[in-house]
Design a protein around this motif. Sequence first.
Motif, PDB file in Angstrom:
ATOM      1  N   ALA A  29       0.861  -1.180   0.000  1.00 58.05           N
ATOM      2  CA  ALA A  29       0.000   0.000   0.000  1.00 58.05           C
ATOM      3  C   ALA A  29       0.898   1.230   0.000  1.00 58.05           C
ATOM      4  N   VAL A  30       0.700   2.091  -0.983  1.00 62.30           N
ATOM      5  CA  VAL A  30       1.538   3.277  -1.116  1.00 62.30           C
ATOM      6  C   VAL A  30       0.641   4.485  -1.341  1.00 62.30           C
ATOM      7  N   ASP A  31       0.879   5.536  -0.581  1.00 65.41           N
ATOM      8  CA  ASP A  31       0.144   6.792  -0.766  1.00 65.41           C
ATOM      9  C   ASP A  31       0.739   7.587  -1.918  1.00 65.41           C
ATOM     10  N   ASP A  32      -0.114   8.152  -2.713  1.00 58.97           N
ATOM     11  CA  ASP A  32       0.293   9.114  -3.739  1.00 58.97           C
ATOM     12  C   ASP A  32       1.352   8.605  -4.713  1.00 58.97           C
ATOM     13  N   LEU A  33       1.388   7.302  -4.941  1.00 61.75           N
ATOM     14  CA  LEU A  33       2.404   6.771  -5.851  1.00 61.75           C
ATOM     15  C   LEU A  33       2.073   7.076  -7.304  1.00 61.75           C
ATOM     16  N   ARG A  34       0.803   6.990  -7.649  1.00 60.10           N
ATOM     17  CA  ARG A  34       0.392   7.037  -9.046  1.00 60.10           C
ATOM     18  C   ARG A  34       1.103   5.908  -9.779  1.00 60.10           C
ATOM     19  N   PRO A  35       0.681   5.569 -10.938  1.00 59.17           N
ATOM     20  CA  PRO A  35       1.350   4.472 -11.650  1.00 59.17           C
ATOM     21  C   PRO A  35       2.615   4.938 -12.377  1.00 59.17           C
ATOM     22  N   GLU A  36       3.518   5.503 -11.639  1.00 54.58           N
ATOM     23  CA  GLU A  36       4.773   6.004 -12.210  1.00 54.58           C
ATOM     24  C   GLU A  36       5.866   4.957 -12.032  1.00 54.58           C
ATOM     25  N   LEU A  37       5.668   3.809 -12.662  1.00 51.24           N
ATOM     26  CA  LEU A  37       6.614   2.698 -12.591  1.00 51.24           C
ATOM     27  C   LEU A  37       6.789   2.116 -13.987  1.00 51.24           C
ATOM     28  N   GLY A  38       7.919   1.501 -14.214  1.00 52.24           N
ATOM     29  CA  GLY A  38       8.160   0.865 -15.503  1.00 52.24           C
ATOM     30  C   GLY A  38       7.134  -0.205 -15.831  1.00 52.24           C
ATOM     31  N   CYS A  39       6.666  -0.948 -14.827  1.00 54.71           N
ATOM     32  CA  CYS A  39       5.695  -2.022 -15.079  1.00 54.71           C
ATOM     33  C   CYS A  39       4.352  -1.478 -15.549  1.00 54.71           C
ATOM     34  N   TYR A  40       4.108  -0.187 -15.399  1.00 58.56           N
ATOM     35  CA  TYR A  40       2.896   0.448 -15.919  1.00 58.56           C
ATOM     36  C   TYR A  40       3.154   1.118 -17.266  1.00 58.56           C
ATOM     37  N   GLY A  41       4.337   0.876 -17.840  1.00 57.89           N
ATOM     38  CA  GLY A  41       4.644   1.408 -19.158  1.00 57.89           C
ATOM     39  C   GLY A  41       5.243   2.803 -19.164  1.00 57.89           C
ATOM     40  N   VAL A  42       5.672   3.296 -18.029  1.00 50.43           N
ATOM     41  CA  VAL A  42       6.281   4.627 -17.947  1.00 50.43           C
ATOM     42  C   VAL A  42       7.763   4.492 -18.259  1.00 50.43           C
ATOM     43  N   ASP A  43       8.197   4.990 -19.444  1.00 55.68           N
ATOM     44  CA  ASP A  43       9.581   4.785 -19.897  1.00 55.68           C
ATOM     45  C   ASP A  43      10.607   5.591 -19.116  1.00 55.68           C
ATOM     46  N   TYR A  44      10.245   6.745 -18.641  1.00 55.06           N
ATOM     47  CA  TYR A  44      11.243   7.611 -18.004  1.00 55.06           C
ATOM     48  C   TYR A  44      11.534   7.219 -16.556  1.00 55.06           C
ATOM     49  N   MET A  45      10.820   6.246 -16.021  1.00 58.84           N
ATOM     50  CA  MET A  45      11.088   5.769 -14.657  1.00 58.84           C
ATOM     51  C   MET A  45      11.933   4.501 -14.728  1.00 58.84           C
ATOM     52  N   ARG A  46      12.942   4.417 -13.906  1.00 60.68           N
ATOM     53  CA  ARG A  46      13.786   3.227 -13.819  1.00 60.68           C
ATOM     54  C   ARG A  46      13.470   2.540 -12.493  1.00 60.68           C
ATOM     55  N   THR A  47      12.652   1.508 -12.542  1.00 63.78           N
ATOM     56  CA  THR A  47      12.204   0.804 -11.334  1.00 63.78           C
ATOM     57  C   THR A  47      12.392  -0.699 -11.519  1.00 63.78           C
ATOM     58  N   PRO A  48      13.636  -1.162 -11.648  1.00 64.41           N
ATOM     59  CA  PRO A  48      13.861  -2.571 -11.986  1.00 64.41           C
ATOM     60  C   PRO A  48      13.353  -3.555 -10.937  1.00 64.41           C
ATOM     61  N   ASN A  49      13.473  -3.252  -9.661  1.00 64.16           N
ATOM     62  CA  ASN A  49      13.024  -4.193  -8.637  1.00 64.16           C
ATOM     63  C   ASN A  49      11.504  -4.321  -8.616  1.00 64.16           C
ATOM     64  N   MET A  50      10.810  -3.206  -8.682  1.00 63.11           N
ATOM     65  CA  MET A  50       9.350  -3.252  -8.722  1.00 63.11           C
ATOM     66  C   MET A  50       8.873  -3.905 -10.024  1.00 63.11           C
ATOM     67  N   ASP A  51       9.577  -3.659 -11.114  1.00 60.62           N
ATOM     68  CA  ASP A  51       9.205  -4.275 -12.392  1.00 60.62           C
ATOM     69  C   ASP A  51       9.346  -5.792 -12.341  1.00 60.62           C
ATOM     70  N   ARG A  52      10.435  -6.287 -11.715  1.00 55.36           N
ATOM     71  CA  ARG A  52      10.616  -7.742 -11.573  1.00 55.36           C
ATOM     72  C   ARG A  52       9.529  -8.333 -10.685  1.00 55.36           C
ATOM     73  N   LEU A  53       9.215  -7.655  -9.598  1.00 52.94           N
ATOM     74  CA  LEU A  53       8.158  -8.124  -8.706  1.00 52.94           C
ATOM     75  C   LEU A  53       6.815  -8.153  -9.438  1.00 52.94           C
ATOM     76  N   ALA A  54       6.535  -7.114 -10.187  1.00 48.56           N
ATOM     77  CA  ALA A  54       5.275  -7.033 -10.931  1.00 48.56           C
ATOM     78  C   ALA A  54       5.182  -8.122 -12.001  1.00 48.56           C
ATOM     79  N   ALA A  55       6.310  -8.475 -12.579  1.00 48.21           N
ATOM     80  CA  ALA A  55       6.306  -9.492 -13.633  1.00 48.21           C
ATOM     81  C   ALA A  55       5.923 -10.871 -13.098  1.00 48.21           C
ATOM     82  N   THR A  56       6.107 -11.090 -11.806  1.00 48.03           N
ATOM     83  CA  THR A  56       5.770 -12.394 -11.228  1.00 48.03           C
ATOM     84  C   THR A  56       4.459 -12.372 -10.458  1.00 48.03           C
TER      85      THR A  56
END
Length: 133
Positions: A29-56
Motif C-alpha cells: 500500500a503506497v500513498d500518492d504513488l500514481r502508476p509512475e513505474l516501468g511495469c505500468y509502461g512509464v519509460d522515463y522511470m527506472r524501477t527494476p526491482n518493482m518491475d521484476r516483482l510485478a512481472a511475477t
Amino acid sequence: MKFHYIILTIFLAPILQAADSRPNVLFIAVDDLRPELGCYGVDYMRTPNMDRLAATGTIFDRAFCNVALWCASRASLMSGIRPTPDRFVTYMARQDQQAPDVPSLAEYFKENGFYTVSNGKIYHFKDDTPESW
C-alpha cells in the motif's frame, strides 16, 4: 530411532506439502504513488526491482479510491466495507471503532494460517485492528 524419523516424515509430509501449496501474498500500500513505474509502461522511470516483482505477480491497473481521505479510504479497503454517510468519511476514520465486528483483510489472512505483518502505515493509526498483525 531411524524408524521414528520415517514415520514422522510420512505423517508430516502431507501437512508440509499443503502449507507449501498456498500462495505467497504481498500487499503493498503506497500513498500518492500514481502508476509512475516501468511495469505500468512509464519509460522515463527506472524501477527494476518493482518491475521484476510485478512481472511475477498481478498488476492492478484500475484501482480507485473509495473515499478522498487517506484514513477513510484505508479503513474501507481493509474492511471491505463501502463508506456510508455515517462510516469511513472523515480523516479520523478507524475500522476498529466504526466496524468492530468486521475482520480486516489482514485478520482474515491471519485466521487462515498466513503470517501477517504491517511494516509501515497500512492504517493511519498504528493501533487500528492490532489483532490483525
